[in-house]
Design an enzyme around this catalytic site. Structure first.
Site, PDB file in Angstrom:
ATOM      1  N   GLU A  43       0.835  -1.201   0.000  1.00 49.08           N
ATOM      2  CA  GLU A  43       0.000   0.000   0.000  1.00 49.08           C
ATOM      3  C   GLU A  43       0.876   1.259   0.000  1.00 49.08           C
ATOM      4  O   GLU A  43       1.833   1.366   0.775  1.00 49.08           O
ATOM      5  CB  GLU A  43      -0.890  -0.013   1.238  1.00 49.08           C
ATOM      6  CG  GLU A  43      -1.808   1.186   1.371  1.00 49.08           C
ATOM      7  CD  GLU A  43      -2.562   1.206   2.692  1.00 49.08           C
ATOM      8  OE1 GLU A  43      -3.582   1.905   2.776  1.00 49.08           O
ATOM      9  OE2 GLU A  43      -2.122   0.522   3.651  1.00 49.08           O
ATOM     10  N   LYS A 116     -10.483   2.949  -1.398  1.00 44.27           N
ATOM     11  CA  LYS A 116     -10.554   2.282  -0.097  1.00 44.27           C
ATOM     12  C   LYS A 116     -11.836   2.663   0.640  1.00 44.27           C
ATOM     13  O   LYS A 116     -12.137   3.841   0.820  1.00 44.27           O
ATOM     14  CB  LYS A 116      -9.319   2.667   0.722  1.00 44.27           C
ATOM     15  CG  LYS A 116      -9.159   1.944   2.047  1.00 44.27           C
ATOM     16  CD  LYS A 116      -7.810   2.311   2.647  1.00 44.27           C
ATOM     17  CE  LYS A 116      -7.525   1.609   3.952  1.00 44.27           C
ATOM     18  NZ  LYS A 116      -6.171   1.933   4.466  1.00 44.27           N
ATOM     19  N   CYS A 153      -5.757  -2.645   2.655  1.00 47.62           N
ATOM     20  CA  CYS A 153      -5.361  -2.616   4.057  1.00 47.62           C
ATOM     21  C   CYS A 153      -6.543  -2.752   5.023  1.00 47.62           C
ATOM     22  O   CYS A 153      -7.037  -3.852   5.212  1.00 47.62           O
ATOM     23  CB  CYS A 153      -4.526  -1.374   4.344  1.00 47.62           C
ATOM     24  SG  CYS A 153      -3.529  -1.540   5.860  1.00 47.62           S
TER      25      CYS A 153
END
Length: 290
Positions: A43, A116, A153
């Site tokens: 990431e 995200k 993540c």
């Protein structure tokens, strides 16, 4: 049946962006030498994990999705090597900012973007200062080497994200990651094994291979520091770890999978046949009440 080789890379990141990008490209090349068809990088590998601190200066690190130089460089690499790359980047969209991922196919075509969805906010991981919650929904793309589901993540802690990508037909799940020690005032904790077990559960519950790529090294913020766990891994469809790297080990791992055979086993296991969506209404609420 054809084997598809999945790979993950981990390495330390510095404020020398050119060096980080060169390292990432070298890792992709190494993975391809190992036979990789899809390679996952960590990431936000272009810089250190700047979210330790709240600094308006860091917004200058973002770039638009369209004509993005980083994506362009890796699209050229993907085409050269005939490899699929789920690529993490910091996106600017007018006055909004996202922790995003571009899916680059093996011919260099950018198939789309994911933003995200789950944004953490805690000591050392102050992402809500920088990123809007993603608005793309969970995405699965049909690439040359199978249907790729990718999230980012903190998304990996939420089984709903993995299940949505599985329901959309993903052949494998990919999670670029930046996770390490918990800076004060958080209680001291080593969450590495918890982090890995959560994702192993996603693999097992959905009968899908899963790849996680983390960074390594100690990064210092203004008021804290994080020792990143490394420990990138590839899990098989029953959650077993089939390849892994150490906590401080720079390198690449790769593992082959037969997606057709996995799909056959998944169907015979009945995980999707026996689902009861009519009973899952509480999942759409915050408090679990119908």
């Amino acid at each position: 049946m054809a084997q598809i080789v999945l790979a993950a890379a981990q390495f330390p990141c510095t404020w020398d962006r050119q060096t980080n990008v060169a390292k990432a490209k070298a890792m992709v090349r190494e993975a391809v030498r190992k036979g990789a068809n899809i390679v996952l990088l960590p990431e936000l590998f272009e810089t250190p994990y700047f979210c330790q601190d709240q600094s308006a200066d860091h917004f200058a690190l973002a770039a638009p999705f369209e004509n993005n130089p980083l994506i362009g460089e890796f699209a050229a690499l993907a085409k050269e090597l005939s490899v699929v790359l789920p690529l993490s980047f910091f996106e600017r969209a007018h006055n909004s900012y996202y922790n995003a991922l571009a899916l680059i196919d093996a011919d260099g075509q950018v198939l789309g973007r994911y933003r995200k969805s789950h944004i953490p906010d805690g000591p050392g991981y102050q992402e809500k200062f920088y990123f809007h919650p993603g608005d793309t929904g969970f995405r699965v793309w049909p690439s040359k080497f199978g249907r790729v589901g990718a999230a980012i993540c903190w998304d990996q802690w939420f089984p709903e994200a993995a299940r949505v990508m599985a329901l959309k037909g993903a052949d494998a799940l990919f999670y670029p990651t930046a996770i390490g020690s918990e800076p004060p005032p958080a209680p001291p904790a080593d969450s590495r094994d918890h982090w890995r077990r959560a994702m192993q559960g996603h693999a097992a519950a959905n009968y899908l291979p899963l790849v996680a790529a983390n960074r390594i090294g100690v990064e210092k913020g203004r008021l804290s520091e994080i020792r990143f766990y490394g420990s990138s891994f590839i899990a098989g469809p029953t959650g077993e770890i089939v390849a892994e790297l150490g906590r401080d080990e720079e390198g690449v791992i790769a593992a082959p999978f037969d997606f057709a055979a996995i799909a056959k086993a998944r169907a015979s296991w009945g995980l999707y046949r026996d689902r009861r969506p009519d009973l899952y209404g509480p999942l759409l609420t915050a408090d679990g009440e119908d």
